[in-house]
Write a protein that holds these residues in place. Structure first.
Motif, mmCIF file in Angstrom:
data_model
loop_
_atom_site.group_PDB
_atom_site.id
_atom_site.type_symbol
_atom_site.label_atom_id
_atom_site.label_comp_id
_atom_site.label_asym_id
_atom_site.label_seq_id
_atom_site.Cartn_x
_atom_site.Cartn_y
_atom_site.Cartn_z
ATOM 1 N N ILE A 2 0.408 4.515 10.589
ATOM 2 C CA ILE A 2 0.840 3.534 9.611
ATOM 3 C C ILE A 2 1.330 2.148 10.040
ATOM 4 O O ILE A 2 0.904 0.962 9.758
ATOM 5 C CB ILE A 2 1.929 4.129 8.710
ATOM 6 C CG1 ILE A 2 1.504 5.368 7.769
ATOM 7 C CG2 ILE A 2 2.754 3.155 7.932
ATOM 8 C CD1 ILE A 2 2.631 6.388 7.117
ATOM 9 N N LEU A 35 0.801 -0.975 0.108
ATOM 10 C CA LEU A 35 0.072 -0.026 -0.030
ATOM 11 C C LEU A 35 0.777 1.304 -0.152
ATOM 12 O O LEU A 35 2.033 1.106 0.406
ATOM 13 C CB LEU A 35 -1.038 -0.030 1.145
ATOM 14 C CG LEU A 35 -0.414 0.124 2.551
ATOM 15 C CD1 LEU A 35 -0.492 1.405 3.437
ATOM 16 C CD2 LEU A 35 -0.681 -1.164 3.582
ATOM 17 N N GLU A 71 -2.086 0.600 12.441
ATOM 18 C CA GLU A 71 -3.215 0.329 11.672
ATOM 19 C C GLU A 71 -3.039 -0.220 10.333
ATOM 20 O O GLU A 71 -3.438 -1.292 10.165
ATOM 21 C CB GLU A 71 -3.987 1.758 11.503
ATOM 22 C CG GLU A 71 -4.474 2.303 12.534
ATOM 23 C CD GLU A 71 -5.064 3.444 12.545
ATOM 24 O OE1 GLU A 71 -5.748 3.842 11.146
ATOM 25 O OE2 GLU A 71 -5.377 4.403 13.339
ATOM 26 N N HIS A 72 -1.942 0.150 9.553
ATOM 27 C CA HIS A 72 -1.779 -0.378 8.091
ATOM 28 C C HIS A 72 -0.758 -1.598 8.229
ATOM 29 O O HIS A 72 -0.964 -2.720 7.939
ATOM 30 C CB HIS A 72 -1.313 0.451 7.334
ATOM 31 C CG HIS A 72 -2.324 1.702 7.042
ATOM 32 N ND1 HIS A 72 -3.319 1.565 6.259
ATOM 33 C CD2 HIS A 72 -1.852 3.053 7.401
ATOM 34 C CE1 HIS A 72 -3.783 2.719 6.428
ATOM 35 N NE2 HIS A 72 -3.079 3.733 6.946
#
Length: 329
Positions: free
Chosen positions: A99, A85, A102-103
């Motif tokens: 980042i 991503l 969560e990601h």
């Protein structure tokens, strides 16, 4: 086993944009906030961005790959991308935190690490905005948090705080020059004093008023001189702090040429020119590309040191010489 990596965009030109967190600092944030040293690998890169978002922040590409475990005879998936991503306009520690939590889903981020990096980032921004005192206070907080966790970028924070003290010293020097000029304007010239003396001799009745005027001027001058002495001490105090931080940074980052360069600069500002050249020489040994610039600076230091030695040999006191050099710098 999965391996998470991040690629952080860096400008193709070397000119630093105002308000943009430097690429190395952003990388330090990812490393410092990671739950463990091997949780994420971060790399700088220059790449084309098709749909650039508003803002001057960095673009971060997060890539999750398979990483084979030694001794595992299963299917060879080493290096195969599992997910990827791209996040744009990453310009704060809060965005780095989101980042990673969560990601990337790297787990719990240590609060002390978050507080340290947040203050570090805010300190950089405050210094860019011309607020060295606010920057120093933020770096103080960052360093307090850095005492708890060894993986936090203490050396880089010390370098930033040293630059903030240099900026504060520059502000003190600017004020000092104004004060010295103001004092000089209140001191009568030799010609004026000669005229006043002749007037008092020729017209004795004017002597009391002339004396009272000179006496009043003398009190004003004493007040201005105390202001100059105070400002000179504040300048010296800021430079001493800058030197202390930069020297400590060289101990924490012994292979960082910029740390040795900064130490040389702070020592030169404090008029420790021989010591300054020693640190410049070490910076050159680490990064020979600095040769063209630093050789000229080192020669200037050498000539200035000869001037200082000659002035001292001629009887100039330490305080007088210090004021002359600080005002004339």
């Amino acid at each position: 086993m999965l391996d998470m990596g991040s690629i952080v965009s860096q400008p193709s030109n070397k000119k630093k944009e105002r308000g943009v967190i430097p690429t190395p600092t952003l990388i330090e944030a990812f490393v410092a906030l990671a739950p463990s040293l091997d949780a994420v690998r971060v790399f700088p890169a220059a790449f084309q961005i098709k749909n650039k978002q508003k803002g001057n922040g960095h673009t971060v590409r997060c890539i999750q790959r398979h990483r084979n475990i030694p001794g595992n005879d299963g299917e060879d998936k080493d290096g195969k991308i599992v997910s990827a991503l791209e996040i744009g306009n990453v310009d704060s520690v809060d965005k780095v935190y989101r980042i990673m939590s969560e990601h990337m889903q790297l787990g719990e981020i240590k609060i002390s690490a978050y507080d340290c990096i947040r203050c570090y980032f805010e300190g950089i921004q405050s210094l860019e905005e011309g607020e060295p005192s606010q920057a120093i206070a933020l770096y103080d907080q960052a360093l307090s948090a850095a005492q708890i966790l060894s993986e936090l970028p203490k050396g880089s924070i010390l370098m930033s705080r040293a630059r903030a003290y240099l900026k504060r010293a520059a502000n003190h020097r600017k004020t000092l020059r104004i004060l010295v000029k103001d004092l000089a304007d209140t001191v009568p010239s030799a010609t004026t004093m000669k005229i006043l003396y002749q007037t008092a001799s020729t017209h004795p009745a004017t002597s009391p008023s002339i004396f009272n005027r000179l006496s009043g001027d003398s009190k004003v001058q004493q007040t201005k001189f105390r202001q100059i002495r105070y400002r000179l001490d504040m300048l010296e105090f800021a430079l001493l702090h800058a030197v202390q931080d930069s020297l400590q940074a060289t101990q924490l980052l012994p292979q960082n040429a910029q740390a040795w360069l900064l130490a040389g600069e702070t020592l030169a500002e404090l008029r420790k020119l021989k010591e300054s050249n020693q640190y410049y020489q070490r910076a050159l040994e680490i990064d020979p590309s600095m040769d063209g610039t630093l050789k000229r600076v080192m020669e200037k230091n050498r000539v200035s040191q000869e001037f200082i030695d000659a002035a001292r040999a001629s009887g100039f006191s330490g305080d007088t010489l210090r004021l002359a050099l600080d005002v004339g710098a």
